[in-house]
Design a protein around this motif. Structure first.
Motif, PDB file in Angstrom:
ATOM      1  N   THR A 158       0.827  -1.200   0.000  1.00 62.49           N
ATOM      2  CA  THR A 158       0.000   0.000   0.000  1.00 62.49           C
ATOM      3  C   THR A 158       0.860   1.248   0.000  1.00 62.49           C
ATOM      4  N   ASP A 159       2.179   1.036   0.174  1.00 68.27           N
ATOM      5  CA  ASP A 159       3.075   2.187   0.150  1.00 68.27           C
ATOM      6  C   ASP A 159       2.798   3.126   1.316  1.00 68.27           C
ATOM      7  N   GLU A 160       2.261   2.592   2.396  1.00 69.89           N
ATOM      8  CA  GLU A 160       1.892   3.393   3.582  1.00 69.89           C
ATOM      9  C   GLU A 160       0.897   4.476   3.214  1.00 69.89           C
TER      10      GLU A 160
ATOM     11  N   LYS B  27      -8.531   1.762  -1.467  1.00 70.96           N
ATOM     12  CA  LYS B  27      -8.889   1.433  -2.842  1.00 70.96           C
ATOM     13  C   LYS B  27      -8.692  -0.061  -3.097  1.00 70.96           C
ATOM     14  N   LEU B  28      -7.565  -0.577  -2.608  1.00 71.86           N
ATOM     15  CA  LEU B  28      -7.296  -1.996  -2.819  1.00 71.86           C
ATOM     16  C   LEU B  28      -8.313  -2.864  -2.081  1.00 71.86           C
TER      17      LEU B  28
ATOM     18  N   PHE C  84     -10.634  -5.461  -3.921  1.00 68.88           N
ATOM     19  CA  PHE C  84     -10.514  -6.889  -3.643  1.00 68.88           C
ATOM     20  C   PHE C  84     -11.655  -7.456  -2.808  1.00 68.88           C
ATOM     21  N   ALA C  85     -11.901  -6.788  -1.695  1.00 65.36           N
ATOM     22  CA  ALA C  85     -12.801  -7.374  -0.714  1.00 65.36           C
ATOM     23  C   ALA C  85     -14.267  -7.069  -0.996  1.00 65.36           C
ATOM     24  N   GLU C  86     -14.566  -5.830  -1.204  1.00 62.60           N
ATOM     25  CA  GLU C  86     -15.972  -5.469  -1.359  1.00 62.60           C
ATOM     26  C   GLU C  86     -16.577  -6.101  -2.593  1.00 62.60           C
ATOM     27  N   GLN C  87     -15.760  -6.305  -3.601  1.00 58.92           N
ATOM     28  CA  GLN C  87     -16.259  -6.940  -4.809  1.00 58.92           C
ATOM     29  C   GLN C  87     -16.123  -8.441  -4.762  1.00 58.92           C
TER      30      GLN C  87
ATOM     31  N   TYR D 186      -3.429  -1.986 -13.521  1.00 61.26           N
ATOM     32  CA  TYR D 186      -3.294  -3.440 -13.381  1.00 61.26           C
ATOM     33  C   TYR D 186      -2.935  -3.807 -11.945  1.00 61.26           C
ATOM     34  N   ASN D 187      -3.331  -4.982 -11.548  1.00 63.02           N
ATOM     35  CA  ASN D 187      -2.969  -5.452 -10.218  1.00 63.02           C
ATOM     36  C   ASN D 187      -1.941  -6.558 -10.306  1.00 63.02           C
ATOM     37  N   LEU D 188      -1.127  -6.620  -9.274  1.00 61.10           N
ATOM     38  CA  LEU D 188      -0.055  -7.602  -9.275  1.00 61.10           C
ATOM     39  C   LEU D 188      -0.289  -8.671  -8.223  1.00 61.10           C
ATOM     40  N   MET D 189       0.004  -9.869  -8.622  1.00 59.45           N
ATOM     41  CA  MET D 189      -0.095 -10.995  -7.727  1.00 59.45           C
ATOM     42  C   MET D 189       1.317 -11.539  -7.567  1.00 59.45           C
TER      43      MET D 189
END
Lengths: 342, 342
Positions: free
Chosen positions: A104-106, A113-114, A118-121, B97-100
């Motif tokens: 998240t880069d702090e 947003k992530l 990821f989670a909410e969707q 884009y997202n990274l895994m």
DNA sequence: AACAATTTCTAAATAAGTTTAGATTTATAT
DNA sequence: ATATAAATCTAAACTTATTTAGAAATTGTT
């Protein structure tokens, strides 16, 4: 261009059965649905022969399960997190889940947003997170209340949650006491500001309580608050200043590996030789290379492997028992150990 | 339990339009499909109000694109990889884009399983990989031939591929020359075996060529092959033995950070003080903590940020131009730099 | 042999979007 | 006013799996 992927239907056609049946067999539900052994064997053989692998999106769309768990950390290049990540991944892989690691880069916005993505969707089935957030407000959102979330390293004081952390208080208390035993009276602690982060406030508390326990009065000048935004320069400014004024210091104790590294840099820059000056150097967090660093570093080692394994399993447990025992939050606190290096 | 997620259809119903239209607008294709500005605004407003976020699985299922890229590395806890990972992620995030990130644990089977899971099933749109594989056989599979793959750190000699690597040969040549300039004649190099890995063989080559260039003959006794399976104990055994016999060494050069750390450990164990013995210590790869390690480490620093950024963009390029210029493989070789620390 | 009870299997619905082909509506030209 | 063209919009097909409800085949009973 490219070979056509084998579909359930392709197998079904080849064998003159329905794709329903093929799906059942492939998912190991053949017996449950009363598919004859002979047919099951045929299907599995053909699926192997045709190199069938299910389309994960179609499956996830239909079932609502992706078998994907995300790990959100502030900075994957921090060895503390990357080591935990390694163990989380290993544990999850052994249980048939895949891990998606993200930094998240702090940055709180990016974190939110992530999580939203990821989670909410429901792109992921569960979330393991070392949050950068300072309040639990965001996690109170209706959409997240029933989502399997495991906090690691830090938890938020204003919400009930599932978490796996090291015993930051105890570790900090012990390392401070060790310094006191070595005869230190003036232990300079360096902390990050702003820090509403549970782990850091507990380390500060451990530090202060150790002093109290040994009848050493805490002095404000012995707790430097380093601004997160410019750690390096702030450590340089405040540490140099402190070294020149106030009572002589006999130990420097950094509250995480980030500040420790910054301190080491400053030592080099300003030519401060801790050993010659008779100053102990200590830090919360342990990095394997600390073994070779000069000056010697006394450190608190967190059980990274255990944290990773516990977090992974807790996440899986929450996913399995979704709703079942949502009321009973699991709080796992693991012991730290002191690495002395004299 | 939980709030019902807003669907395209919910928005469509609210506005008395078709979900087709809503989909078009949300994907920014309103103009292209001739949807009136007024309607577009209405849709976007309502979507915002209802907190609509598309279901990634449904979308990926239909379009065949997941906007997900995987990064496969041997070990995410290795700072070399975790730093690259950080930059890859950052660059990809900026492009939507997202990274895994996944560790293969230096296990070829696991690597192949992950690739099969992710790439062959099109769970991801592209793959960035520091492969553990020794041959290109696996990557010749029909299913993978047209899949966007970017090799980093190492590439496979027996297949044509897209890759982003540091100039291992040049870096190794330069650091060896630096040691020679400092007067070293007997430079002991430590390599990993078995190593069909391109990066390591090129480092060996750079080392040998530097010797040749300066008319120093290469001696077999000056290249220790360390078994990957038990680096620590093997370094201990072979290094101690070599230190006792053969010509006196005046520099130890480890070919990656892994062996460097093992060496440092052995120095501690056997009480070898490089400085006192007048032995230089050098290593390929640079870790920030090397700045504080004793003995001083002369190292080759790879451009981690550049590698990450280039790899990310190359992957995106391959995804965009799928098939278009599959024939023209991109090979990106980035310069290294020497960090001297005397 | 006839009917019930099992066993084994399948058609169709469903998940939530995107896209194609075509239907309406509105505008323009004669 | 009517035919034609252009601008908007929509129904239905499609992506690939899982699951429900029920059909067909087999076995058992008298």
């Amino acid at each position: 261009m490219g070979i056509k992927k084998t579909l359930l239907e392709d197998i079904a056609k080849e064998l003159n059965v329905s794709k329903t049946l093929v799906s059942m067999v492939i998912n190991g539900k053949g017996d449950a649905y009363g598919i004859s052994k002979k047919t099951q064997e045929k299907v599995l053989a053909k699926a192997g022969e045709m190199e069938y692998t299910p389309n994960v999106f179609a499956r996830a769309l239909r079932t609502g399960k992706s078998h994907l768990i995300a790990l959100l950390v502030a900075d994957i290049s921090n060895p503390f997190y990357s080591n935990i990540a390694k163990y989380v991944e290993k544990e999850l892989a052994s249980k048939g889940y895949n891990l998606m690691i993200c930094s998240t880069d702090e940055n709180v916005d990016r974190e939110e947003k992530l999580i939203s993505l990821f989670a909410e969707q429901h792109m992921i089935d569960g979330l393991i997170i070392a949050t950068t957030n300072t309040s639990g407000e965001y996690f109170k959102k209706e959409r997240l209340r029933n989502f399997p979330i495991v906090f690691i390293d830090r938890y938020l004081p204003d919400i009930e949650s599932n978490y796996v952390v090291a015993n930051n208080y105890q570790g900090s208390l012990e390392i401070t006491e060790l310094l006191i035993q070595k005869g230190c009276k003036n232990i300079l602690a360096l902390n990050i500001t702003p820090s509403h982060i549970s782990s850091l406030t507990e380390r500060v508390k451990g530090y202060k309580d150790a002093l109290k326990k040994h009848d050493i009065s805490f002095k404000d000048e012995n707790l430097l608050e380093i601004s997160f935004d410019n750690i390096q320069s702030d450590v340089k400014e405040k540490l140099t200043k402190r070294l020149k004024q106030g009572q002589k210091i006999d130990a420097i104790y950094t509250l995480n590996n980030h500040i420790a590294t910054a301190c080491l840099n400053v030592f080099n820059e300003i030519g401060f030789d801790a050993k010659k000056e008779g100053v102990y150097f200590a830090s919360f967090d342990n990095i394997s290379l600390f073994d070779f660093v000069k000056p010697n570093i006394i450190s608190v080692s967190q059980p990274l492997e255990q944290i990773g394994i516990e977090a992974a399993n807790l996440a899986l447990h929450l996913i399995d028992s979704k709703g079942t025992d949502a009321s009973a939050f699991k709080k796992i606190v693991l012991p730290t150990s002191i690495i002395s290096r004299d």
